[in-house]
Scaffold this active site. Structure first.
Site, PDB file in Angstrom:
ATOM      1  N   ASP A 140       0.844  -1.089   0.076  1.00  0.00           N
ATOM      2  CA  ASP A 140       0.049  -0.003   0.092  1.00  0.00           C
ATOM      3  C   ASP A 140       0.858   1.264  -0.049  1.00  0.00           C
ATOM      4  OD1 ASP A 140       0.887  -0.681   2.510  1.00  0.00           O
ATOM      5  OD2 ASP A 140      -0.686   0.501   3.597  1.00  0.00           O
ATOM      6  N   GLU A 153       0.134  -1.088   5.800  1.00  0.00           N
ATOM      7  CA  GLU A 153       1.179  -0.523   6.630  1.00  0.00           C
ATOM      8  C   GLU A 153       0.816   1.126   6.985  1.00  0.00           C
ATOM      9  OE1 GLU A 153       4.710   0.998   8.122  1.00  0.00           O
ATOM     10  OE2 GLU A 153       3.573   1.643   6.379  1.00  0.00           O
TER      11      GLU A 153
HETATM   12 ZN   LIG Z   1       6.753   2.342   4.182  1.00  0.00          ZN
END
Ligand SMILES: [Zn+2]
Length: 383
Positions: free
Chosen positions: A71, A136
């Protein structure tokens, strides 16, 4: 086997998938196909709206995990980019695009490193796994934490883990992170009595009450830091008060602040000291605390030494081991792994307009990952 073309092409394919957190946009399917072709066993571990991939080759210990995320953060105003943010255009030996540096570059470099390793070494003295999440940059609840919990429930252990985040500061290899500070945040609402600015005796201005408290708060020396961690620091990020009218004393003021803390100071110590300070200043205060990341540290072991050796060999730079920077998924993996480090390309443009990665750095990083895997998992010394 060539490093340059496969790494750059894989990175381009990943960047062209606009995987704004937590939407993976097919990045993990691409990675899984690549790893399956090498003999990895693929397990998708979705949770909530998050895609997670656990891919393992081999069953023996030691298990070396390569971890990362697909992501990316939002692009911001696309018209401000010199090229469209998901175009992955290369200009002057740099690839531009959201995620090039944080951290699809690291993911691509780790995958091609494993491809080259397995091209030369048919059997390994241990196992390799990839742990890839699409959460994340978001809340990080259903991502790496979920995978680690699943692995822990099965009784799996990890010996070494490299998180391919862009750890380097000025030049490739100057920083290896072997821990991170904790993050502790707070929203403080101080109440007063709203009123007319011409009649202050009928009101109670919470901004005035707050000011001496804040002055004292930002002057606190929490600790001195220690051998592994910089000193704890506090930053105020938002203050809001007022109705917009210039003749109204506000009834409330809201302040957000965050501490990045060294383990010498605990969240409980922080909370007690700040709440006591509010009492001393007689604030009508309401605190909402958010413990968003525990600190972690791993003692340097075989992995750290292997990365240091590979960095020196490939770049001539002697890396500094530190725990600075923001939070990362290393904090979750550290619960399960003997040794966790973060190592990757430079981070000067991460989360910015015109994020980019230097192709030569990327290729060198991939060679460093390969050298490390050779040292940890084969009988050959680093070539
Ligand atoms: Zn990162």
């Amino acid at each position: 086997m060539s490093v340059f073309v496969p790494t750059v092409e894989l990175l381009r394919d990943l960047v062209q998938r606009p995987s704004v957190t937590p939407d993976d946009k097919g990045c993990q399917a691409l990675i899984a196909a690549r790893l399956e072709a090498l003999g990895f066993t693929i397990e998708n571990m979705p949770a909530g709206d998050v895609e997670n991939l656990w891919a393992r080759l081999g069953t023996d210990a030691p298990l070396v995990v390569l971890a990362g995320h697909t992501d990316v953060v939002p692009t911001g105003d696309e018209s401000q980019w010199r090229v469209p943010p998901f175009s992955a255009e290369v200009i002057d030996n740099k690839m531009y695009g959201r995620g090039t540096s944080d951290m699809k570059g690291g993911v691509a470099a780790m995958i091609t490193a494993v491809e080259r390793l397995l091209g030369q070494h048919k059997t390994l003295n241990g196992s390799i796994a990839f742990l890839i999440t699409s959460d994340e940059e978001g809340p990080a609840i259903h991502g790496t934490r979920h995978v680690v919990d699943t692995l822990a429930a099965r009784g799996e252990t990890i010996q070494q883990c490299i998180v391919g985040e862009p750890s380097s500061s000025d030049v490739l290899g100057d920083v290896i992170r072997h821990g991170r500070r904790g993050s502790y945040g707070c929203r403080l609402v101080v109440s007063g009595i709203q009123g007319h600015v011409a009649y202050p005796h009928l009101a109670k201005n919470p901004v005035h009450d707050l000011s001496p408290f804040l002055t004292e708060l930002i002057g606190i020396q929490w600790d001195e830091g220690n051998e592994f961690f910089p000193a704890t620091s506090l930053q105020i990020s938002n203050i809001h008060a007022g109705t917009g009218a210039t003749n109204v004393i506000p009834g409330q003021v809201t302040v957000d602040f965050n501490l990045r803390y060294c383990p010498d100071t605990t969240p409980a110590m922080i909370q007690t000291r700040i709440e006591d300070l509010a009492t001393k200043h007689q604030l009508d205060a309401d605190f909402t605390w958010l413990d968003s990341a525990n600190p972690f540290i791993t003692e340097p072991g075989p992995l750290t030494r292997a990365v240091e050796r590979a960095v020196i060999k490939r770049t001539g730079v002697t890396p500094n081991l530190n725990t600075a920077g923001g939070t990362s998924d290393g904090r979750f993996i550290a619960k399960l792994a003997e040794e966790v480090i973060e190592f990757g390309t430079t981070n000067a443009t991460i989360h910015q307009i015109d994020e980019c990665v230097d192709i030569e750095e990327l290729v060198t990083a991939s060679c460093i990952y390969e050298d490390v895997l050779i040292e940890l998992l084969t009988d050959s010394p680093q070539s």
